[in-house]
Design an enzyme around this catalytic site. Structure first.
Site, mmCIF file in Angstrom:
data_model
loop_
_atom_site.group_PDB
_atom_site.id
_atom_site.type_symbol
_atom_site.label_atom_id
_atom_site.label_comp_id
_atom_site.label_asym_id
_atom_site.label_seq_id
_atom_site.Cartn_x
_atom_site.Cartn_y
_atom_site.Cartn_z
ATOM 1 N N GLY A 255 0.642 -1.287 0.033
ATOM 2 C CA GLY A 255 0.019 -0.018 -0.008
ATOM 3 C C GLY A 255 0.825 1.360 0.086
ATOM 4 O O GLY A 255 0.162 2.357 -0.124
ATOM 5 N N PRO A 293 4.521 -5.311 -0.768
ATOM 6 C CA PRO A 293 4.460 -3.851 -1.795
ATOM 7 C C PRO A 293 4.025 -4.163 -3.109
ATOM 8 O O PRO A 293 4.467 -5.179 -3.869
ATOM 9 C CB PRO A 293 5.705 -3.368 -1.565
ATOM 10 N N CYS A 361 -14.492 4.643 -28.079
ATOM 11 C CA CYS A 361 -15.856 5.238 -28.177
ATOM 12 C C CYS A 361 -16.619 5.217 -26.718
ATOM 13 O O CYS A 361 -17.401 4.707 -26.611
ATOM 14 C CB CYS A 361 -16.673 4.390 -29.143
HETATM 15 C C1 LIG Z 1 -3.291 -5.000 -3.866
HETATM 16 C C2 LIG Z 1 -2.654 -5.725 -2.779
HETATM 17 C C3 LIG Z 1 -1.185 -5.356 -2.160
HETATM 18 C C4 LIG Z 1 -0.555 -4.167 -2.805
HETATM 19 O O1 LIG Z 1 -1.102 -3.142 -2.812
HETATM 20 P P1 LIG Z 1 -0.055 -1.690 -3.393
HETATM 21 O O2 LIG Z 1 -0.867 -0.559 -3.118
HETATM 22 O O3 LIG Z 1 -0.014 -1.866 -4.823
HETATM 23 O O4 LIG Z 1 1.224 -1.739 -2.642
HETATM 24 C C5 LIG Z 1 -0.818 -5.952 -1.171
HETATM 25 N N1 LIG Z 1 -1.467 -6.826 -0.574
HETATM 26 C C6 LIG Z 1 -2.602 -7.233 -0.852
HETATM 27 C C7 LIG Z 1 -3.363 -7.964 -0.163
HETATM 28 C C8 LIG Z 1 -3.398 -6.692 -2.057
HETATM 29 O O5 LIG Z 1 -4.640 -6.747 -2.302
#
Ligand SMILES: *Cc1c(COP(=O)(O)O)cnc(C)c1O
Length: 438
Positions: A255, A293, A361
């Site tokens: 995240g 990540p 479109c």
């Molecule tokens: C999408 C996701 C991530 C990665 O999220 P990012 O924002 O791209 O770092 C990590 N763990 C889980 C469970 C996810 O669904």
């Protein structure tokens, strides 16, 4: 309107992305000639930038038991996975198809964690039987999933290693940008129900409890929500272990945000060290720590190149029509996301305000609105920070072939995905039999 800071400060993706004179370069390669040589739309990635982003996590974790699991849904192209596998990285997957990709790219099932709320029986079997001893861990999101996994594991004579994904319910008012760590969404097991779920898991013979995890959201630009979530997880770890169930690892999810315009997310190394400090302070420093990540490993390492097809000045709006569209890069259309757009070659004529749109479109088919750019037809534009959730979300809408992809690695230019031939787009379709007598 141009984003504040976008024109003044360094480009998102610097130092790998830089302007040399009039020409935009990625990992030392001028981008306009690459667009002419390989055609557009074209994703171009810097392998050096991907390696550096991973190293930022790994260096800060040195000396600790740890595993970085790249959340491959951000960009699942084989050469990207290969780049991370070679650097010792594991993978966070969300489907059986992603598991096949990891193995095809040379990754190991023993470094795979399997996330997602909807794992099917077939996907569980596939993950249990991958490699020599199945995937490293299932991140389980509900009690019914525990029961199903237990049954599938016993059916194939294995024990599935499990971690429970906890919804830490970190405060939404303090952290309004948190989207998946709240009570009212589909992800994870509620904090209040977690201890019972752990008791249930520990009682199932096909399962082996090994850890705890969470994932609180995406494009997070502060450390505090991570610290809050970790605190909530560690409270549970204490309670679970007091109930006699040992936990080996703590997985804090992914995240971490990147720079699209003027965001200033912490460096991964800063996030890691703040979390390690907290882990130590609470007496959990001996545990293995996992990260998942996605965006922060690949987002700023890639650009999408598109060629200007037509300039269409109008009374209310000027439209710049390019050959990339929402099917290539859906973030602007889907989330209203702002992504920087730079000409690959600067002109010295005065800029004009354009909406940069694609040929699909749909009026929602745009890449950028109100951008001040000096352009002529035939110019090549780069959409920046397009390495994450770009190609991975591309579709064939309007029977458009998905873009080609290049990986730059020092002096080398590798074509890592050919442009899809149109015939391939309907290769798996069948006509119904023609009526008799015609
Ligand atoms: C999408 C996701 C991530 C990665 O999220 P990012 O924002 O791209 O770092 C990590 N763990 C889980 C469970 C996810 O669904």
């Amino acid at each position: 309107m141009s984003a504040p800071g976008a024109a003044s400060g360094a480009l998102p993706g610097a130092p790998w992305l830089e302007r040399r004179g009039t020409e935009l370069h990625l990992e030392g390669h001028a981008l306009a000639p690459l667009a002419r040589r390989f055609g557009t739309p074209l994703f171009v990635y810097s392998r050096g930038a991907m390696r550096a982003a991973l190293a930022s996590y790994q260096r800060a974790l040195a000396g600790r038991r740890h595993l970085v699991c790249y959340a491959m849904k951000a960009n699942s192209s084989l050469a990207v996975l290969q780049t991370f596998a070679e650097a010792g990285c594991g993978f966070d997957i969300v489907s059986g198809g992603e598991l096949e990709r990891v193995l095809a790219a040379g990754g190991s099932a023993s470094k795979v964690v399997f996330s997602g709320v909807g794992k099917t029986r077939a996907e569980m079997r596939q993950a249990l039987e991958a490699g020599t001893d199945g995937v490293r861990c299932f991140n389980v999101e509900s009690v019914p999933e525990l029961e199903r996994l237990d049954a599938e594991a016993r059916a194939v004579g294995r024990r599935a290693r499990v971690s429970l994904r906890i919804n830490p319910d970190v405060d939404a008012r303090t952290h309004p940008y948190i989207s998946t760590g709240l009570r009212d969404n589909k992800f994870g097991i509620a904090h209040a129900e977690a201890l019972d779920a752990y008791r249930r898991a520990a009682a199932l013979p096909g399962l082996q409890v090994v850890g705890i995890d969470c994932h609180i959201g995406s494009q997070i630009t502060q450390v505090e929500p991570y610290l809050d979530a970790l605190d909530r997880l560690l409270d549970l770890v204490d309670a679970v272990e007091a109930a006699g169930i040992a936990l080996h690892h703590v997985d804090v999810g992914g995240g971490l945000g990147i720079t699209y315009t003027d965001e200033r997310p912490p460096d991964a190394a800063v996030l890691v060290s703040r979390l390690l400090e907290r882990l130590d302070a609470r007496g959990h420093g001996h545990r293995e720590i996992l990260f998942e990540p996605g965006r922060s490993l690949v987002g700023n390492a890639g650009v999408l190149l598109a060629e200007v097809q037509y300039l269409k000045p109008g009374e209310a709006k000027n439209f710049c029509i390019v050959d990339a569209a929402m099917n290539d890069l859906v973030r602007p259309a889907m989330y209203g996301a702002w992504m920087a757009i730079e000409p690959c070659t600067l002109r010295d004529t005065p800029p004009v305000r354009w909406d940069v749109v694609g040929p699909v479109c749909e009026s929602g088919d745009w890449l950028g609105r109100d951008r001040d750019l000096a352009l002529e037809p035939g110019d090549v534009l780069a959409v920046l920070s397009a390495g994450a959730y770009g190609m991975a979300m591309a579709s064939n809408y309007n029977t458009r072939s998905r873009a080609a992809e290049l990986m730059l690695d020092g002096d080398a230019v590798h074509l890592i995905r050919e442009r899809e031939p149109a015939r391939g787009l309907f290769a798996h379709e069948r006509l119904v039999p023609a009526p008799a007598g015609r």
